[in-house]
Design a protein around this motif. Sequence first.
Motif, PDB file in Angstrom:
ATOM      1  N   ILE A 182       0.842  -1.212   0.000  1.00 46.57           N
ATOM      2  CA  ILE A 182       0.000   0.000   0.000  1.00 46.57           C
ATOM      3  C   ILE A 182       0.872   1.254   0.000  1.00 46.57           C
ATOM      4  N   LEU A 183       1.920   1.267   0.842  1.00 43.55           N
ATOM      5  CA  LEU A 183       2.797   2.442   0.928  1.00 43.55           C
ATOM      6  C   LEU A 183       3.526   2.691  -0.391  1.00 43.55           C
ATOM      7  N   ALA A 224       0.507  10.373   5.542  1.00 43.34           N
ATOM      8  CA  ALA A 224      -0.186  10.020   6.793  1.00 43.34           C
ATOM      9  C   ALA A 224      -1.465   9.231   6.489  1.00 43.34           C
ATOM     10  N   LYS A 225      -2.180   9.629   5.416  1.00 43.56           N
ATOM     11  CA  LYS A 225      -3.386   8.888   5.012  1.00 43.56           C
ATOM     12  C   LYS A 225      -3.036   7.464   4.604  1.00 43.56           C
ATOM     13  N   SER A 226      -1.934   7.332   3.880  1.00 44.64           N
ATOM     14  CA  SER A 226      -1.509   5.998   3.434  1.00 44.64           C
ATOM     15  C   SER A 226      -1.118   5.127   4.617  1.00 44.64           C
ATOM     16  N   ILE A 227      -0.503   5.736   5.637  1.00 45.77           N
ATOM     17  CA  ILE A 227      -0.128   4.985   6.845  1.00 45.77           C
ATOM     18  C   ILE A 227      -1.384   4.441   7.523  1.00 45.77           C
ATOM     19  N   ALA A 228      -2.427   5.300   7.631  1.00 47.22           N
ATOM     20  CA  ALA A 228      -3.697   4.865   8.232  1.00 47.22           C
ATOM     21  C   ALA A 228      -4.299   3.719   7.438  1.00 47.22           C
ATOM     22  N   ASN A 285      -4.940  -0.202   8.631  1.00 48.03           N
ATOM     23  CA  ASN A 285      -6.384  -0.455   8.779  1.00 48.03           C
ATOM     24  C   ASN A 285      -6.957   0.342   9.962  1.00 48.03           C
ATOM     25  N   ARG A 286      -6.503   1.598  10.099  1.00 47.12           N
ATOM     26  CA  ARG A 286      -7.011   2.460  11.174  1.00 47.12           C
ATOM     27  C   ARG A 286      -7.798   3.625  10.586  1.00 47.12           C
ATOM     28  N   HIS A 287      -8.653   4.210  11.414  1.00 41.90           N
ATOM     29  CA  HIS A 287      -9.362   5.418  10.987  1.00 41.90           C
ATOM     30  C   HIS A 287      -8.368   6.580  10.935  1.00 41.90           C
ATOM     31  N   PHE A 288      -8.642   7.535  10.037  1.00 41.46           N
ATOM     32  CA  PHE A 288      -7.738   8.675   9.861  1.00 41.46           C
ATOM     33  C   PHE A 288      -8.467   9.962  10.228  1.00 41.46           C
ATOM     34  N   ASN A 328      -7.878   4.201  18.715  1.00 43.26           N
ATOM     35  CA  ASN A 328      -6.542   4.038  18.117  1.00 43.26           C
ATOM     36  C   ASN A 328      -6.466   4.504  16.666  1.00 43.26           C
ATOM     37  N   PRO A 329      -6.894   5.752  16.376  1.00 41.79           N
ATOM     38  CA  PRO A 329      -6.785   6.216  14.986  1.00 41.79           C
ATOM     39  C   PRO A 329      -5.364   6.671  14.653  1.00 41.79           C
ATOM     40  N   VAL A 330      -5.153   6.989  13.375  1.00 44.05           N
ATOM     41  CA  VAL A 330      -3.950   7.742  12.977  1.00 44.05           C
ATOM     42  C   VAL A 330      -4.378   9.204  12.990  1.00 44.05           C
TER      43      VAL A 330
END
Length: 773
Positions: free
Chosen positions: A317-318, A364-368, A372-375, A415-417
């Motif tokens: 994904i990154l 940062a969006k790609s990291i989320a 599999n976390r909310h951004f 636990n979001p980003v």
Amino acid sequence: MENNNEILVPLLPLRGLLVYPTMVLHLDVGRDKSVHALEKAMVDDHLIFLTTQKDVSIDEPAEQDIYEMGTLTKVKQMLKLPNGTIRVLVEGLKRARILTFFDEETHFSAKLETFEDSTEKDVEHQALMRSLLEYFEQYIKMSKKISSETFSSAADIEEPGRMADIIASNLPLKLKEKQEILETIDVKERLAKVLETINNEKEVLNLEKKIGQRVKRSMERTQKEYYLREQMKAIQKELGDKEGKTGEVAALQEKIDQAGMPDHVKETAAKELDRYEKIPASSAESAVIRNYIEWLVSLPWTNSTKDDLDIAKAEKILHRDHYGLETVKERVLEYLAVQKLTNSLRGPILCLAGPPGVGKTSLAKSIASSLNRHFVRVSLGGVRDESEIRGHRRTYVGAMPGRIIQGMKKAGTVNPVFLLDEIDKMSNDFRGDPSAAMLEVLDPEQNHSFSDHYIEETYDLSKVMFIATANNLATIPGPLRDRMEIISIAGYTELEKLNIAKEHLLVKELEEHGLKKSQLQVKDDALMSIIRYYTREAGVRSLERQLATVCRKTAKIIVSGEKKKVIVSEKNVEDFLGKRKFRYGQAELEDQVGVATGLAYTTVGGDTLQIEVSLAPGKGKLVLTGKLGDVMKESAQAAFSYVRSKAKGLSIDENFHEKNDIHIHVPEGAVPKDGPSAGITIATALVSALTGRPIKREVGMTGEITLRGRVLPIGGVKEKTLSAHRAGLTKIILPADNEKDIDDIPESVRNQLEFVLVSHVDQVLKHALAGEK
């Protein structure tokens, strides 16, 4: 106590009942063996032995199921009832104990040993009898379940044993306790036991009375509250609030129960809900309390997303979303790997630092997405008020939580980003310092109990992955910078920009402008021309705008029907974007005297800087122009002093400063320029102007200078090197102490540049100046 002769009589086991001597009572008898025992007694001398069963549930008792001690009684009367049972009137005569038990075919019988109560009555007997009567009287007054006639009849009894039996038979004792009194043959001991028992019963009655009073008070209070609430509902109805708050309060209570709050927060919410229920709906405070409860129940307290710990998938994904930026990707994959091993890692606090347009926010969006976390994103640019971070106290009109709590509500999980965008753009004024408030948010040792002024209760931020972005680390206060892991994103090389343009930007612009891939083709040489001659930046924002211009002009061509497909190549780029805006290639077209190329670091990435020195006859005046900051002016003074001290060794007239005015200028005078790293560049330009030796046009340099000519390390090597590469320089002079930073430079750039590491200005001059010394 006298022991009489043994006698043989029928035996009748009793269930849940006990007969004392001298007692007269009715019994209902239904069991066959019991009926036959009665009939046998009536035939003989009307005597029957009554003893109690140990367990009332047994229908056919054996010898071990009945007590040995019982009462020998006389049957006074017997009556058959319509339902088949027999009602019998018996009178207790004396205590008796079973010697031998007989289980005959039709009934039970037993050989008994009987006991007569002693008639002896000494002073101790009298004292015990008086105390017993006194306690019994008090008990009757307290219990109100025994008639005063019972007390009168007990008071008239002269025999101590009989008195004990009568009083014991009127006490609400368990069967086992009554049996113990029956089995107490010694009269004095029996009196003492009944006395102790009645005393215990008095204590129990006292406690019952206290409990009863407490319950009554509680009932009265509950009834009062109920009455008042009903009145309140009636008043609210009259005021127009038809339903009152009943339904609303019930709904809020349900939300509180389902929110998963910690106990201390739930307790606070319950108290506030209680206050809310009691305050009229028209009251201003009612809305404030309701708003507060709504915030409490809408925050995520336990709801979390499960991390996708598939490292290969995250890496894919990154790489899909971003070209380059290997350091950041590596850091995220490391976090995932440790999380997979421990399954309990506190969220890291990263700061992506770099010029605009390099993809910090989108990364940062790609990291989320990879985790599999909310951004959730919060922009901190221009925030000057501390309450923007910590929230306002509820006493203020229009109070609300700070941006951190608002962000957590928006995220909906613990636990979001969480992206803190433009953290370097926060400022402070009389309303407080928001960067100081951020210390608690970004401190891993404190953020598990973050305190917001509005929420008041502590909130756990330790599971949140905080990512901050900044253009300029210098404007972030030291304590705040210390709490973050800084990851520098310097900018992109030409090759990286080409790949980003092909794989991301052009695809995005085609979609936004309604074009298909078959309608517009931009060749690689055209993209490289746009990168070199129409943009000069560390990021790719200008490149994106230029591609948008190409797409707009293509859309016009296709809509007007001129062509069905447009091909953009190096030859026709100017038709779309006009004349070239920047010159690509050598920074200078030829070697020049007194003009040195320095490398600078700005908030938008690296840049090249031309430093010019000119001499004019005069009295040694030093003029500095080009909107230089204090540090850069000091660097120029240091370079001037060094050149004066080394004039002889450099073949310069030692009195040059008395005969000439020296003017040092850095072009682009409107742009502020500051920093110590121009020291060796100014010194080189001075020496070139004073000796007449030109400076090699392909050389760029950066480094701080001391009065003795030592070259000190500087920062931003990667950014400066990329700008030098963009400008077409081929040789870079760096301080020797910056050798470690060369590894950070992309290999494609490193291979095209020659790095010269220097520790003294003499070495700089040797590599920078052309011609003979």
